[in-house]
Write an enzyme that holds these catalytic residues in place. Structure first.
Site, short mmCIF file in Angstrom:
data_model
loop_
_atom_site.label_atom_id
_atom_site.label_comp_id
_atom_site.label_asym_id
_atom_site.label_seq_id
_atom_site.Cartn_x
_atom_site.Cartn_y
_atom_site.Cartn_z
N GLY A 9 0.86 -1.18 0.00
CA GLY A 9 0.00 0.00 0.00
C GLY A 9 0.89 1.22 0.00
O GLY A 9 1.82 1.30 -0.79
N GLU A 10 0.64 2.09 0.91
CA GLU A 10 1.46 3.31 1.00
C GLU A 10 1.81 3.51 2.48
O GLU A 10 0.94 3.83 3.29
CB GLU A 10 0.67 4.48 0.42
N SER A 11 3.08 3.33 2.78
CA SER A 11 3.50 3.32 4.18
C SER A 11 3.23 4.65 4.88
O SER A 11 2.88 4.67 6.06
CB SER A 11 4.98 2.95 4.29
N CYS A 41 6.34 -5.11 1.24
CA CYS A 41 6.45 -3.81 0.58
C CYS A 41 6.20 -2.66 1.57
O CYS A 41 7.04 -2.44 2.44
CB CYS A 41 5.53 -3.77 -0.63
N ARG A 70 12.59 3.88 0.63
CA ARG A 70 11.30 3.84 -0.09
C ARG A 70 11.51 4.12 -1.57
O ARG A 70 12.40 4.87 -1.96
CB ARG A 70 10.33 4.91 0.46
N ILE A 99 6.50 -3.60 -6.76
CA ILE A 99 5.65 -2.49 -7.18
C ILE A 99 6.03 -1.25 -6.37
O ILE A 99 5.75 -1.17 -5.17
CB ILE A 99 4.16 -2.82 -6.96
N ARG A 100 6.69 -0.32 -7.02
CA ARG A 100 7.20 0.87 -6.30
C ARG A 100 7.79 0.44 -4.95
O ARG A 100 7.46 0.96 -3.88
CB ARG A 100 6.07 1.89 -6.11
N HIS A 136 5.92 -8.47 -3.50
CA HIS A 136 4.66 -9.15 -3.21
C HIS A 136 4.76 -10.57 -3.76
O HIS A 136 4.67 -10.76 -4.97
CB HIS A 136 3.51 -8.46 -3.93
N GLU A 138 2.55 -12.92 -3.08
CA GLU A 138 1.20 -13.48 -3.17
C GLU A 138 0.53 -13.22 -4.52
O GLU A 138 -0.36 -13.96 -4.93
CB GLU A 138 0.32 -12.95 -2.02
N1 GLN Z 1 5.98 2.91 -2.30
C1 GLN Z 1 5.11 2.46 -1.27
C2 GLN Z 1 5.49 3.09 0.08
O1 GLN Z 1 6.34 3.86 0.18
C3 GLN Z 1 5.11 0.95 -1.16
C4 GLN Z 1 4.50 0.32 -2.39
C5 GLN Z 1 3.87 -1.05 -2.15
O2 GLN Z 1 3.51 -1.40 -1.03
N2 GLN Z 1 3.67 -1.78 -3.23
O3 GLN Z 1 4.93 2.79 1.09
#
Ligand code: GLN
Length: 160
Positions: A9-11, A41, A70, A99-100, A136, A138
């Site tokens: 997600g987005e930390s 992630c 990050r 993913i990012r 990820h 999963e």
């Molecule tokens: N870039 C996101 C972050 O900084 C992490 C991306 C992800 O969980 N796929 O939290």
């Protein structure tokens, strides 16, 4: 609660919401008390003792003696997939989706690296009841990391 998965997600948002809803301190206390947690992630970022390139004021729950950077591979467009050799999970490589994703920039004395990219950068770690992956597993139906985590959950449950 016997275990927790902190997903991707987005930390920075997870951190903000966790603090806003009063979850941050109890989560941190639970991790310190030995709760098994698997972070993927953004979840890995939440478990890192040190976050590099965080948003201003971004905090992490911590627990893993590592620093993570990050968005280490660039923007969403720079997302990629690769196969990783993970000795603990057997010979078949793990197909990992980034993913990012963050990268584990330093692995401290208390943490152990479980997987590295071809260039040597660390992307999976464990420390006691904590497990973290930059990627990820999963998404491709790979459940061996989750199985590995469940072993920690079961072992912790039996100790109580
Ligand atoms: N870039 C996101 C972050 O900084 C992490 C991306 C992800 O969980 N796929 O939290």
């Amino acid at each position: 609660m016997s275990g927790l998965v902190i997903p991707g997600g987005e930390s920075s948002v997870m951190d903000k919401l966790a603090r806003m809803f009063g979850l941050f301190d109890p989560l941190q206390a639970a991790v310190r008390a030995g709760l098994p947690v698997y972070g993927t992630c953004a979840g890995l970022i939440m478990l890192a003792d040190t976050v590099l390139d965080g948003m201003v004021g971004q905090k992490s729950i911590g627990g893993l003696d590592i620093s993570v950077r990050r968005n280490a591979f660039g923007s969403q467009n720079a997302s990629f997939e690769t196969d990783l050799q993970v000795a603990e999970l057997g010979e078949t490589p793990v197909h990992a989706v980034f993913i990012r994703a963050p990268v584990v920039e330093t692995v401290g004395r208390k943490a152990t690296a479980l997987a590295t990219l071809a260039d040597g950068r660390c992307v999976a770690v464990e420390q006691g009841n904590l497990l973290g992956t930059s990627f990820h597993p999963e998404i491709t139906g790979e459940f061996r990391f989750h199985d590995y985590f469940l072993q920690k959950v079961r072992a912790a449950a039996f100790r109580h």
